[in-house]
Design a protein around this motif. Structure first.
Motif, PDB file in Angstrom:
ATOM      1  N   ASP A  98       0.832  -1.207   0.000  1.00 15.04           N
ATOM      2  CA  ASP A  98       0.000   0.000   0.000  1.00 15.04           C
ATOM      3  C   ASP A  98       0.866   1.256   0.000  1.00 15.04           C
ATOM      4  O   ASP A  98       0.478   2.280  -0.578  1.00 15.04           O
ATOM      5  CB  ASP A  98      -0.936   0.017   1.212  1.00 15.04           C
ATOM      6  CG  ASP A  98      -2.068  -0.997   1.089  1.00 15.04           C
ATOM      7  OD1 ASP A  98      -2.342  -1.472  -0.043  1.00 15.04           O
ATOM      8  OD2 ASP A  98      -2.686  -1.322   2.123  1.00 15.04           O
ATOM      9  N   ARG A 101       1.440   1.618  -3.694  1.00 19.86           N
ATOM     10  CA  ARG A 101       0.191   1.850  -4.439  1.00 19.86           C
ATOM     11  C   ARG A 101      -0.431   3.209  -4.129  1.00 19.86           C
ATOM     12  O   ARG A 101      -0.872   3.927  -5.034  1.00 19.86           O
ATOM     13  CB  ARG A 101      -0.813   0.745  -4.124  1.00 19.86           C
ATOM     14  CG  ARG A 101      -0.434  -0.607  -4.696  1.00 19.86           C
ATOM     15  CD  ARG A 101      -1.478  -1.654  -4.280  1.00 19.86           C
ATOM     16  NE  ARG A 101      -1.072  -2.999  -4.584  1.00 19.86           N
ATOM     17  CZ  ARG A 101      -1.299  -3.625  -5.741  1.00 19.86           C
ATOM     18  NH1 ARG A 101      -1.913  -3.007  -6.712  1.00 19.86           N
ATOM     19  NH2 ARG A 101      -0.894  -4.875  -5.905  1.00 19.86           N
ATOM     20  N   ASP A 102      -0.501   3.558  -2.855  1.00 19.45           N
ATOM     21  CA  ASP A 102      -1.165   4.800  -2.456  1.00 19.45           C
ATOM     22  C   ASP A 102      -0.465   6.041  -3.004  1.00 19.45           C
ATOM     23  O   ASP A 102      -1.111   7.017  -3.365  1.00 19.45           O
ATOM     24  CB  ASP A 102      -1.268   4.907  -0.933  1.00 19.45           C
ATOM     25  CG  ASP A 102      -2.210   3.873  -0.330  1.00 19.45           C
ATOM     26  OD1 ASP A 102      -2.987   3.248  -1.071  1.00 19.45           O
ATOM     27  OD2 ASP A 102      -2.149   3.691   0.904  1.00 19.45           O
TER      28      ASP A 102
END
Length: 146
Positions: A98, A101-102
């Motif tokens: 994450d 990805r974030d």
């Protein structure tokens, strides 16, 4: 040591892993890079990845400043607060967390981009757009590669 050059796009597997390009793994092996320092790039929506020497370079810059200065504090927020250590698995894959990805918008593919002493992880369409924009800006400025 070799340099991280060129770019390649690889698919993320069902377990959230992506194979790091063989050429990049070769540069990592030459430099004996095992722990990957990953940080949110200061300019682009990309994760920059290098060895611990990359982190040490930034820490030397911070140490050269007054530790209470805004510059030192901002740099620490970026490189410490926006950084993590990661490792490749035995097959040369990186887990797309994450954290990655974030910040990048990466979903099912990753474009690996060489940046000489480190490489970056990009969302493929974003990389293409930014690279094209940079090429066009250089063309308009009359700057050519020689």
């Amino acid at each position: 040591m070799g340099r991280f050059l060129s770019h390649a796009t690889n698919r993320i597997d069902s377990k959230g892993r992506v194979s790091v390009p063989a050429a990049f793994r070769s540069v990592m092996a030459q430099g004996n890079i095992q722990d990957l320092y990953c940080f949110q790039d200061f300019v682009f929506p990309a994760i920059s990845v290098g060895g611990s020497d990359l982190l040490e370079r930034f820490e030397r810059q911070i140490a050269a400043e007054d530790p209470f200065s805004p510059e030192a504090n901002e740099m620490s927020l970026l490189i410490h607060g926006g950084g993590v250590f990661m490792k490749l698995d035995a097959e040369g894959r990186l887990t797309v967390t994450d954290f990655i990805r974030d910040f990048t918008g990466i979903s099912d593919e990753v474009t690996f981009v060489g940046r000489a002493d480190h490489f970056q992880l990009w969302q493929p369409k974003e990389f293409q757009a930014v690279q094209q924009r940079a090429r066009e800006e250089r063309r308009l400025a009359g700057k050519r590669s020689s």
